[in-house]
Scaffold this motif. Sequence first.
Motif, PDB file in Angstrom:
ATOM      1  N   LEU A  60     102.753 130.076  41.034  1.00 23.98           N
ATOM      2  CA  LEU A  60     103.453 131.332  41.840  1.00 23.98           C
ATOM      3  C   LEU A  60     102.873 131.454  43.267  1.00 23.98           C
ATOM      4  O   LEU A  60     101.304 131.434  42.860  1.00 23.98           O
ATOM      5  N   PHE A  61     103.019 131.063  44.138  1.00 22.68           N
ATOM      6  CA  PHE A  61     102.869 131.824  45.498  1.00 22.68           C
ATOM      7  C   PHE A  61     103.551 133.243  45.732  1.00 22.68           C
ATOM      8  O   PHE A  61     104.915 132.936  45.816  1.00 22.68           O
TER       9      PHE A  61
ATOM     10  N   ILE B  75      98.128 131.505  40.042  1.00 16.40           N
ATOM     11  CA  ILE B  75      98.828 132.394  41.327  1.00 16.40           C
ATOM     12  C   ILE B  75      98.603 132.139  42.352  1.00 16.40           C
ATOM     13  O   ILE B  75      97.296 132.690  42.333  1.00 16.40           O
ATOM     14  N   TYR B  76      98.574 132.367  43.239  1.00 16.14           N
ATOM     15  CA  TYR B  76      98.757 132.082  44.690  1.00 16.14           C
ATOM     16  C   TYR B  76      98.319 133.037  46.035  1.00 16.14           C
ATOM     17  O   TYR B  76     100.282 133.041  46.331  1.00 16.14           O
ATOM     18  N   GLN B  77      98.090 133.711  46.618  1.00 14.17           N
ATOM     19  CA  GLN B  77      98.332 134.199  47.791  1.00 14.17           C
ATOM     20  C   GLN B  77      98.585 133.788  49.213  1.00 14.17           C
ATOM     21  O   GLN B  77      97.991 132.577  49.392  1.00 14.17           O
ATOM     22  N   VAL B  78     100.088 133.979  49.541  1.00 15.38           N
ATOM     23  CA  VAL B  78     100.430 132.647  50.797  1.00 15.38           C
ATOM     24  C   VAL B  78     100.589 133.958  51.976  1.00 15.38           C
ATOM     25  O   VAL B  78     101.091 135.438  51.904  1.00 15.38           O
TER      26      VAL B  78
ATOM     27  N   ILE C  37     111.409 137.137  36.816  1.00 16.16           N
ATOM     28  CA  ILE C  37     110.204 137.538  36.403  1.00 16.16           C
ATOM     29  C   ILE C  37     110.688 137.122  34.582  1.00 16.16           C
ATOM     30  O   ILE C  37     110.009 137.209  34.233  1.00 16.16           O
ATOM     31  N   GLU C  38     111.270 137.735  34.220  1.00 17.76           N
ATOM     32  CA  GLU C  38     111.658 136.878  33.079  1.00 17.76           C
ATOM     33  C   GLU C  38     111.545 135.386  32.413  1.00 17.76           C
ATOM     34  O   GLU C  38     110.393 135.311  31.900  1.00 17.76           O
ATOM     35  N   THR C  39     112.232 134.879  34.036  1.00 15.63           N
ATOM     36  CA  THR C  39     111.741 133.430  33.665  1.00 15.63           C
ATOM     37  C   THR C  39     110.703 133.672  33.905  1.00 15.63           C
ATOM     38  O   THR C  39     110.384 132.326  33.255  1.00 15.63           O
ATOM     39  N   LEU C  40     110.111 133.731  34.375  1.00  9.06           N
ATOM     40  CA  LEU C  40     108.550 133.449  35.042  1.00  9.06           C
ATOM     41  C   LEU C  40     107.409 133.645  34.351  1.00  9.06           C
ATOM     42  O   LEU C  40     107.139 132.750  33.718  1.00  9.06           O
ATOM     43  N   GLN C  41     107.830 134.970  33.370  1.00  5.11           N
ATOM     44  CA  GLN C  41     107.070 134.794  32.333  1.00  5.11           C
ATOM     45  C   GLN C  41     107.086 134.177  31.166  1.00  5.11           C
ATOM     46  O   GLN C  41     106.454 133.477  30.531  1.00  5.11           O
ATOM     47  N   ASN C  42     108.700 133.170  30.902  1.00  4.59           N
ATOM     48  CA  ASN C  42     108.905 132.955  29.671  1.00  4.59           C
ATOM     49  C   ASN C  42     108.357 131.577  30.462  1.00  4.59           C
ATOM     50  O   ASN C  42     107.328 130.490  29.157  1.00  4.59           O
TER      51      ASN C  42
ATOM     52  N   LEU D 250     106.568 127.136  40.777  1.00  2.00           N
ATOM     53  CA  LEU D 250     106.638 125.011  40.144  1.00  2.00           C
ATOM     54  C   LEU D 250     106.811 125.764  38.656  1.00  2.00           C
ATOM     55  O   LEU D 250     105.623 126.386  38.587  1.00  2.00           O
ATOM     56  N   PRO D 251     107.301 124.390  38.499  1.00  2.00           N
ATOM     57  CA  PRO D 251     107.223 124.879  36.919  1.00  2.00           C
ATOM     58  C   PRO D 251     106.085 123.484  36.206  1.00  2.00           C
ATOM     59  O   PRO D 251     106.414 123.262  35.212  1.00  2.00           O
ATOM     60  N   HIS D 252     105.457 124.163  36.917  1.00  2.00           N
ATOM     61  CA  HIS D 252     103.766 123.539  36.374  1.00  2.00           C
ATOM     62  C   HIS D 252     102.496 124.029  36.538  1.00  2.00           C
ATOM     63  O   HIS D 252     102.621 124.826  38.623  1.00  2.00           O
TER      64      HIS D 252
END
Length: 255
Positions: free
Chosen positions: A84-85, A177-180, A68-73, A117-119
């Motif tokens: 994010l999926f 952010i997309y739900q799968v 979560i910290e990596t995603l937040q950064n 995904l980093p974009h």
Amino acid sequence: MNPTKIFICFTTLLFTYTLAATSPPSPITLTPTPAPAPAPDYVNLTELLSVAGPFSTFLKYLQQTKVIETLQNQANNTDEGITLFVPKDKAFTNLKKPSLSNLTADQLKQLCLFHALPHYYSLSDFKNLSDSGPVNTLAGGSYTLNFTDVSGTVKIGSGWTNTEVSSSVHSTDPVAIYQVNRVLLPEAIFGTDIPPPAPAPAPVPDIAPVADAPDADGGKGRAGKASSPSGADRVGVGRWLMMVVVVYGGFMVVL
């Protein structure tokens, strides 16, 4: 020096000074400094996933692995943004084989990063990704995803997983952010020995009622006899019912 000349020079200087003192100052034009661009709003992914849907299981894994910290950064401190999926809680409940309980801490971390995904990608951007081949995830290396756009429906493939984007939870640059409906499982962790999908159930054919076919004698065969009696047959049956045979004392009486 001639006193007359001195008087003239003094008078000229005095007039010039008086004129300069009484004239209004020239206007000064100031160039306005452009206002700084507003900073994008900070997105708290933990708070967003806590209230946006049934994502408690996935959020637990993100916090447990500190992903979560990596995603937040990535979301707030880079120019690329993030996509994010997020699988629903039911997706983890339905996951029987393979199980996530046997993964190492590093594998579980890579699994979580595999869902990002980093974009930043809007839903319309996935149409272009359909032709670009595998797309790298934040897990790096061979952790890639394939995307196809089928009439506006975004489908995701990872080898082990075939699912689609079922809804958009948040889509404002720089965070999407997309739900799968299924957990994305990478081949880099679970291997390439992917079980074939379960066969679809065979369709049940519609059984139409079979009409009685006429016999060679014009429909008077057994099939015809099984049908309701005709008017002539009913008359014949009535005549037989009118004949009563009484046997009494050796006499037979026909009525």
